[in-house]
Design an enzyme around this catalytic site. Structure first.
Site, PDB file in Angstrom:
ATOM      1  N   GLY A  54      -0.491  -9.085   2.191  1.00 22.19           N
ATOM      2  CA  GLY A  54       0.212  -8.088   0.790  1.00 22.19           C
ATOM      3  C   GLY A  54       0.852  -6.627   1.759  1.00 22.19           C
ATOM      4  O   GLY A  54       0.632  -6.798   3.479  1.00 22.19           O
ATOM      5  N   SER A  55       1.537  -6.217   1.526  1.00 18.94           N
ATOM      6  CA  SER A  55       1.998  -4.986   2.163  1.00 18.94           C
ATOM      7  C   SER A  55       0.764  -4.046   2.674  1.00 18.94           C
ATOM      8  O   SER A  55      -0.540  -3.874   1.401  1.00 18.94           O
ATOM      9  CB  SER A  55       3.075  -4.365   1.663  1.00 18.94           C
ATOM     10  OG  SER A  55       4.348  -4.970   1.355  1.00 18.94           O
ATOM     11  N   GLY A  56       1.391  -2.664   3.303  1.00  9.46           N
ATOM     12  CA  GLY A  56       0.011  -1.440   3.698  1.00  9.46           C
ATOM     13  C   GLY A  56      -0.555  -1.910   4.776  1.00  9.46           C
ATOM     14  O   GLY A  56      -1.281  -1.164   4.913  1.00  9.46           O
ATOM     15  N   HIS A  57      -0.101  -3.384   5.501  1.00 16.45           N
ATOM     16  CA  HIS A  57      -0.848  -3.146   7.071  1.00 16.45           C
ATOM     17  C   HIS A  57       0.095  -3.322   8.044  1.00 16.45           C
ATOM     18  O   HIS A  57       0.035  -3.634   9.163  1.00 16.45           O
ATOM     19  CB  HIS A  57      -1.731  -4.935   7.163  1.00 16.45           C
ATOM     20  CG  HIS A  57      -2.137  -5.174   5.593  1.00 16.45           C
ATOM     21  ND1 HIS A  57      -3.316  -4.212   5.693  1.00 16.45           N
ATOM     22  CD2 HIS A  57      -2.429  -5.757   4.344  1.00 16.45           C
ATOM     23  CE1 HIS A  57      -3.975  -4.548   4.421  1.00 16.45           C
ATOM     24  NE2 HIS A  57      -3.366  -5.858   3.998  1.00 16.45           N
ATOM     25  N   ASP A 110      -3.672 -15.066  -1.345  1.00 13.05           N
ATOM     26  CA  ASP A 110      -2.486 -15.418  -0.627  1.00 13.05           C
ATOM     27  C   ASP A 110      -3.332 -17.151   0.086  1.00 13.05           C
ATOM     28  O   ASP A 110      -1.181 -17.975   0.375  1.00 13.05           O
ATOM     29  CB  ASP A 110      -2.983 -14.538   0.801  1.00 13.05           C
ATOM     30  CG  ASP A 110      -2.479 -13.335   1.001  1.00 13.05           C
ATOM     31  OD1 ASP A 110      -1.717 -13.038   1.478  1.00 13.05           O
ATOM     32  OD2 ASP A 110      -3.565 -12.562   0.546  1.00 13.05           O
ATOM     33  N   HIS A 219      -8.379  -4.266   3.720  1.00 12.87           N
ATOM     34  CA  HIS A 219      -7.932  -3.836   2.294  1.00 12.87           C
ATOM     35  C   HIS A 219      -9.015  -2.973   1.376  1.00 12.87           C
ATOM     36  O   HIS A 219      -9.563  -2.641   0.172  1.00 12.87           O
ATOM     37  CB  HIS A 219      -7.956  -5.049   1.192  1.00 12.87           C
ATOM     38  CG  HIS A 219      -7.329  -6.046   1.190  1.00 12.87           C
ATOM     39  ND1 HIS A 219      -7.784  -7.750   2.389  1.00 12.87           N
ATOM     40  CD2 HIS A 219      -5.637  -6.232   1.648  1.00 12.87           C
ATOM     41  CE1 HIS A 219      -6.404  -7.948   2.260  1.00 12.87           C
ATOM     42  NE2 HIS A 219      -5.411  -6.824   1.828  1.00 12.87           N
TER      43      HIS A 219
END
Length: 331
Positions: A54-57, A110, A219
Site C-alpha cells: 500500500g501507499s503511505g510508507h 498483498d 498500518h
C-alpha cells in the site's frame, strides 16, 4: 485533519505524478496501474525486481525505484494492497529474459494480490517468482497477517536483490539472496502518536499524551503492549532487546543497524536513538559495521521509530555496499 490534499481519493495518483515529474529522465509513470518504473526497464541482462504494498510508507516503495534497487513499484491506495492486475501489468512491462522477482511484505492482502499476479504472469509464459518479507518480531499474527509482518527490513532485501540483479545473476540466485537477507533481519517499532489516512480523516487509533505503543505495525496495528512514556534509554531497551534475542544476535556478530523514522519523528531524535542502540550493542560485543538513520518505511505522519538489525557476512555486506541510484537520491 491538516494535510496537503485535494481529493483524498486522488492522493496516491497525484503523489505518483509528482514523483514522475520530478524525475523525468529516469522514471516512467503509467497512471492506470499506479506504476512507477525505471525508464530503462526492462533490461534483458538482469532480473527485474518489483515491489508493491500500500501507499503511505514512502519512501518505500515507489521512491526506491532505480539502478541497483527496484525496477518498478505498483502501490495500492494508502495502507491497501494493489489490485492483482496492477501487479500483473507491472510484471508484463518489466519482464526480461532473466525473469521477474516480486517482493512482498507479509500482509494477507498483498500476498493474495501478488500470488494471483504470479499465476497470471505464468499463464503468459513470464518467468516470475515471489519472495515474502517478514522481519517484524513484535507479533506473530496481526490484523493484517498470518505470521510475521514485513516492515522496514524490506529495505535490505531490496538492496541485496537489486545489487545482485545488476551483476547479472539468475532469478533463482536473486531470490536466494533475498531469502538469506530476510532470514537474518529483525525489526521492531514503537509509536508515540497515530497517523491519519487522507481518506479516513481521523487517527487510526488513540494514544494518550503519556502513552506509547510498543511493537506497533506500520498500518497502525496493535503491538505487544501499550505502555507509559519513559526515557529514550528505556524505550530502546524495550525495542532492541526483543530484536537481539529473536535471531538471536550474539557477541562477535557484525551487523547493520537501522533506526527508521515512521514519518513524524525529527532526524535529531532518530540519531539520539541510534547512539543509544549502538552503545547497547557494543556492550554485548556486537559490532555495528553499517549504519542507517532516516526514513525508509514510514506510516504517513506517525511519530515513532523502528530498529532493524541485519546479521552481516561478506556476501551481504558486499551487496549492501554496492552503489545504487533512486528517486532524487544517490547513495
Amino acid at each position: 485533519m491538516k494535510k496537503f490534499v485535494n481529493d483524498p481519493q486522488q492522493f496516491v495518483p497525484e503523489m505518483l505524478k509528482g514523483i514522475a515529474l520530478a524525475n523525468p529522465d529516469t522514471i516512467t509513470y503509467v497512471p492506470e496501474y499506479n506504476l512507477i518504473m525505471r525508464s530503462d526497464a526492462p533490461n534483458d541482462n538482469k532480473v527485474s525486481i518489483v515491489q508493491g504494498s500500500g501507499s503511505g510508507h514512502e519512501p518505500a516503495h515507489v521512491m526506491v525505484v532505480g539502478k541497483g534497487m527496484l525496477d518498478a513499484a505498483c502501490p495500492g491506495d494508502v495502507f491497501a494492497a494493489p489490485p492483482s492486475d496492477y501487479v500483473y501489468e507491472t510484471a508484463k512491462r518489466v519482464n526480461s529474459k532473466k525473469g521477474v522477482l516480486l517482493l512482498v511484505n507479509n500482509y494477507t492482502g498483498d500476498k493474495m494480490a501478488f500470488e494471483m499476479a504470479q499465476e497470471m504472469a505464468a499463464a503468459d509464459d513470464i518467468e516470475c517468482d515471489t519472495l515474502f518479507i517478514d522481519d517484524d518480531v513484535a507479533v506473530q499474527d496481526s490484523l493484517y497477517t498470518v505470521g510475521r509482518r514485513g516492515v522496514a527490513g524490506n529495505f535490505f532485501v531490496i538492496k541485496a536483490c537489486g545489487a545482485l540483479a545488476e551483476e547479472g545473476a539468475s532469478l533463482a540466485e536473486v531470490k536466494a539472496i533475498g531469502e538469506k537477507v530476510n532470514s537474518v533481519t529483525r525489526t521492531m517499532g514503537v509509536a508515540l502518536t497515530a497517523c491519519t489516512p487522507p481518506a479516513k480523516g481521523s487517527p487510526l487509533f488513540e494514544l494518550g499524551d503519556d502513552e506509547i505503543e510498543l511493537g506497533v505495525g506500520i498500518h497502525g496495528e496493535p503491538g505487544r503492549r501499550r505502555a507509559k512514556l519513559v526515557s529514550a534509554n528505556e524505550i530502546v531497551d524495550e525495542v532492541l532487546t526483543p530484536v537481539v534475542s529473536d535471531l538471536p544476535f550474539s557477541s562477535g556478530d557484525r551487523v547493520a543497524l537501522m533506526v527508521n523514522g515512521l514519518g513524524g519523528t525529527p532526524i535529531s531524535e532518530l540519531y539520539l536513538l541510534f547512539g543509544i542502540a549502538a552503545e547497547k550493542l557494543a556492550d554485548q560485543g556486537i559490532t555495528v559495521a553499517r549504519s542507517y538513520v532516516g526514513e525508509y518505511c514510514t506510516s504517513l505522519e506517525m511519530a515513532g521509530a523502528s530498529i532493524t538489525l541485519v546479521k552481516l557476512d561478506d556476501e551481504i555486506e558486499r551487496l549492501l555496499e554496492a552503489p545504487a541510484e533512486i528517486v532524487n537520491r544517490i547513495f
